[in-house]
Design a protein around this motif. Structure first.
Motif, PDB file in Angstrom:
ATOM      1  N   TYR A   6       0.832  -1.187   0.000  1.00 22.44           N
ATOM      2  CA  TYR A   6       0.000   0.000   0.000  1.00 22.44           C
ATOM      3  C   TYR A   6       0.879   1.255   0.000  1.00 22.44           C
ATOM      4  N   LYS A   7       0.384   2.300  -0.624  1.00 22.68           N
ATOM      5  CA  LYS A   7       1.113   3.560  -0.679  1.00 22.68           C
ATOM      6  C   LYS A   7       1.001   4.289   0.664  1.00 22.68           C
ATOM      7  N   TYR A   9       0.554   7.977   2.576  1.00 21.63           N
ATOM      8  CA  TYR A   9      -0.070   9.272   2.315  1.00 21.63           C
ATOM      9  C   TYR A   9       0.944  10.389   2.095  1.00 21.63           C
ATOM     10  N   PRO A  14      -1.900  11.249  -2.436  1.00 21.49           N
ATOM     11  CA  PRO A  14      -3.139  10.931  -3.168  1.00 21.49           C
ATOM     12  C   PRO A  14      -3.742  12.180  -3.782  1.00 21.49           C
ATOM     13  N   PHE A 210      -4.033   3.046  -0.080  1.00 20.37           N
ATOM     14  CA  PHE A 210      -3.091   3.672   0.826  1.00 20.37           C
ATOM     15  C   PHE A 210      -3.156   3.008   2.207  1.00 20.37           C
TER      16      PHE A 210
END
Length: 260
Positions: A6-7, A9, A14, A210
């Motif tokens: 997952y990315k 923040y 985003p 995310f």
């Protein structure tokens, strides 16, 4: 998808407008109306309406470009400083504050908070009051030792942190380190308001997932006590929204006071 992919923040930024449309818009089909709008604004209205949280300066250090959670606060503080970790959020906020073409419309939230205050015809005045109260929108780096290293912001009477710790913390150690930085923004005797989603692992913006730090009410309460804070209120409202965009199971709302 493996959660490790997952990315983050504050590193992958985003898209701000996509985030607003998905989680905070006035669209009747927006799944999170009860959780991220109505429930949140009612809790903040009730918290400030007691009159216990007031003063000169409020700092809002939150994840995302949303500002609706500040409408109730602007009646109790002379000045509001927004801290954000990415440029896209800052640009989105400045577009709204300066009435630029294409700014996100927060009319659905001004109407709700005006109704809560018994002034249903006061929407435009409420928006102008908040815009005037926000004196600075500054970028901060959550990986620095002190959040105010480069910008010289004074300690605040109140700090609101909406979902920031959820979004930037990778583990419990990371959470404690970042929590200490936020507490340092407060004057002795000042108030902290923490808001987030419990037991979450991810949220989605557009095509991207995310990371969210997973915690429960007890973890947050104990973390604050360990840092010398007095917890005044801590409750979790069960999730009402039905959507695959994120997997939190409740909205945590916590107020605490920094000991003198």
């Amino acid at each position: 998808m493996d959660s490790s992919s997952y990315k983050l923040y504050h590193k992958h930024e985003p898209d701000s407008r996509t985030m607003l449309q998905a989680y905070f818009s006035g669209d009747p089909e927006m799944a999170f109306k009860d959780d991220s709008l109505m429930c949140l604004m009612e809790k903040l209205h009730n918290a400030f309406d007691t009159g216990h949280m007031t003063g000169k300066l409020l700092i809002d250090i939150s994840a995302g470009p949303q500002i609706h959670h500040l409408y109730s606060a602007c009646g109790f503080f002379q000045e509001i400083i927004l801290m954000r970790t990415n440029e896209k959020c800052i640009m989105e906020i400045m577009k709204w504050q300066n009435d630029r073409t294409g700014a996100f419309c927060w009319g659905h939230t001004t109407a709700h908070v005006s109704s809560l205050e018994g002034r249903s015809d006061d929407c435009e005045a409420k928006e102008m009051k908040l815009k005037s109260a926000i004196t600075h929108v500054v970028k901060v780096d959550p990986e620095t030792e002190t959040l105010t290293d480069l910008i010289g912001v004074p300690q605040a009477d109140c700090v609101i942190a909406l979902a920031l710790l959820d979004a930037i913390c990778k583990d419990q150690e990371d959470y404690m380190r970042n929590l200490r930085k936020i507490i340092k923004l407060l004057k002795p005797g000042g108030h902290l308001i923490l808001i987030g989603g419990t037991n979450a692992t991810y949220y989605t913006v557009g095509e991207h997932k995310f990371h969210m730090f997973t915690y429960d009410e007890n973890f947050v309460r104990n973390a604050l006590v360990a840092e010398g804070m007095i917890v005044l209120q801590c409750d979790v409202t069960p999730r009402k929204s039905e959507s695959h965009l994120t997997d939190y199971d409740g909205i945590l709302f916590l107020t605490a006071c920094k000991q003198k």
